[in-house]
Design an enzyme around this catalytic site. Sequence first.
Site, short mmCIF file in Angstrom:
data_model
loop_
_atom_site.label_atom_id
_atom_site.label_comp_id
_atom_site.label_asym_id
_atom_site.label_seq_id
_atom_site.Cartn_x
_atom_site.Cartn_y
_atom_site.Cartn_z
N SER A 296 0.84 -1.20 0.00
CA SER A 296 0.00 0.00 0.00
C SER A 296 0.87 1.24 0.00
CB SER A 296 -0.90 0.02 1.24
OG SER A 296 -0.14 0.33 2.40
N ASP A 297 0.37 2.33 -0.52
CA ASP A 297 1.04 3.59 -0.29
C ASP A 297 0.88 3.95 1.18
OD1 ASP A 297 2.39 6.00 -0.66
OD2 ASP A 297 1.38 6.45 -2.53
N PHE A 298 1.58 4.97 1.60
CA PHE A 298 1.69 5.33 3.02
C PHE A 298 0.32 5.45 3.67
CE2 PHE A 298 2.37 7.84 6.71
CZ PHE A 298 3.70 7.73 7.08
N SER A 299 -0.03 4.51 4.52
CA SER A 299 -1.29 4.43 5.28
C SER A 299 -2.54 4.44 4.40
CB SER A 299 -1.37 5.56 6.33
OG SER A 299 -1.57 6.83 5.73
#
Length: 759
Positions: A296-299
């Site tokens: 995933s991208d950041f969070s």
Amino acid sequence: MTSPPLDRRALLIGSLAGAFTLSLPRAAFSQNEVKRIDALIAKMTIEEKAGQMSCLADSFRPFNPPNPKTGVQDKRRLGEIIRKTGVGSLFNGIGAKGAREAQDIAVRQNRLGIPILFAGDVIHGLRTIFPVPLAEAASFDPTLAERTARAAALEATAAGIHLTYAPVVDVARDQRWGRVVEGAGEDVYLGKLFAAARVKGLQGRNTRRADSLLASPKHFAAYGAVLAGLDYNNVDISDETLRETHLPPFQAAIDAGALALMSSFNEINGVPATADHALMTDLLRGEMGFRGFVCSDFSADQELVAHGFAEDDRDAARLAILAGVDMSMQSGIYLRYIPELVESGAIPMSTIDVAVRRILYVKTAAGLFDDPYRSIDEKAEAIHISSPDKIALSREAGARSIVLLRNEGDLLPLSADSQKRIALIGPFADDKDNILGPWSFYGDVKLNVDIATGLRARMAYPSQLTVERGSGIEAPIRDGIARAVEAAKEAHIVILALGEGADMSGEAESRTEIGIPPAQQALADAVAAVGRPTIVLLRHGRALALQGAISAAPAILATWFLGSQTGHAIADVLFGFVNPSAKLPVSFPWESGQEPFFYDRKSTGRPVVENASTEYRTRFRTTDNTALFPFGHGLGYSDFQLSGLKLSTEKLGWDETLEIEAAIRNTGKVAGAEVVQLYIRDRIASRTRPIRELKGVHRVELAAGDKGKVRFTLKRADLMFVGSDSKWIAEPGLFDIWVSRSSIGGLAGSFRLMAPGAV
């Protein structure tokens, strides 16, 4: 009795336990390696599996603090997690010493000894910074991108990084979007070339070598299509446009060997990408054949709650895992919720095992099980980081990325031996803080060369250069314009260094107006009124809408963010030591309000026709829908003439190849290079087609007066588009063709694609 309401999430994910396929093919590994992975998975607790599916900020060697601040950010706590459950990856730390400390815990103090995959955002260099990706795309030379990616990989792996979250392969068609700077621009074909080149350069010939940096193309998918160019915004897009425009560069990266991929922040047609099973599993793995792991991208997994798609963090973790997101970045929700989700039956253990297997196979492909300390070598750091060859490459790449937009009266090149006085004016004249551009936080600022320093190094009489900033980037300086005007009056030539600061492009830096900030515009207008020959150096991470004296300047160069050797690269071009040959990978509009604007747009039913009335036509009240500087445009200090277009046939058989040839001559007085471009248009189709589509580029270098040939080929596959039922098709019919120096004009011809069996 009424029926219970439909659970759309349940409908979306259905029965997914059997929908996941094996990641990397077993044939890619030895029998012992397959057995090792099987044995590890059989021994792992659910907590240990959750650890492998988690990517956390590197607190052992923190360099770029997480933003937003979320998840684990404490070295002691992180060490305990690694010791107890293990962790799949740590990101955005550099340095062999800290990496060794963390890896020691993973392989010597954790019971399974699974090595950590160290990752980082190495977007256009580590310590030695190269031009931002958009600038480098202006070279129209993927071999240059492969070389700089290889150099970046050598530095990154010497600093203890195994994987980079690059390349950005988003096709970006709205210049208001700040992340245009990270990709290859607005064109699909160019995007494919650079996606493949950068993956090959980063990974090298063998991913198990210590100098191989695993690529993770991003952001999957269609992040470049966010509404209004607003970062993190929604995407509303047809399946045809998704497949034709936004997926091909990802396919090129996958075909080049990418083993990891990052999901995007955005939703597509109401479903956030991180929770989209149809996107992440059916399409990515089923149709596109991706065999690595998705992070995933950041969070972005946790943000499913803010999207209004997940009920809470637990639900967000469930949805992301079932969609096919194997690794969670920084939110920590996989660590927290996977054990309970499996215990409760919300996620089958088989689904978790597939995700873990993908991650462990990629670690195997990176050689980490054979050598957990691979790419963790302090001696290599001393040898490879900021070495002279990389600094020289930064300078070369910078000069090769500069686009000469206008050169009236052959104002350029300047003479390095002249005693004429030069006034260098603008906020970037001697600025070293804004030359690297975004995503350069690892950069060694001691390598930064400002414009003034670069010019003086090339000038026989450096004392003839006067420097005045005149204004700040976005605010005036007291008496700044007055001092700049006086400097211009005393000079023979004025160079204006204007544009965007490094923090005006990149993530979360969308702009509603893509012009030069008002303080700089006022400075330029006042200085131009003096009447001296004026050269404009633009610093930017997107196409700009130029106005006033800047737009009217006799010489304009797009100098982007060129990296560590910016000043030297610019001086090389200004004084003619390098003959510019770069081309625009993005269209410069007349006005910001034209965005999104791109060259391969549709004609509409009421196009503006040359030399005809524009009333009730596709135009704005203030301008027609054309570009100030079109895609593919770029000048040099020599001139080139194309002639003699030849097609091998006017009737292309269904399974035959069309050969296109044209003559080219350097009609200038100096040697130079030209990037010749091939465009087509499908005249009549079952779905309307763009007015032009790039299908080939050919770089030609010729001495003054010399002649050469450019050759292209086209096959039916090059003429395909997405038709009904989202299938790629080609249709018999008439095609226009242009061999040209930009997306405007050129040598024109036509041919007909014949139906199968036709003669």
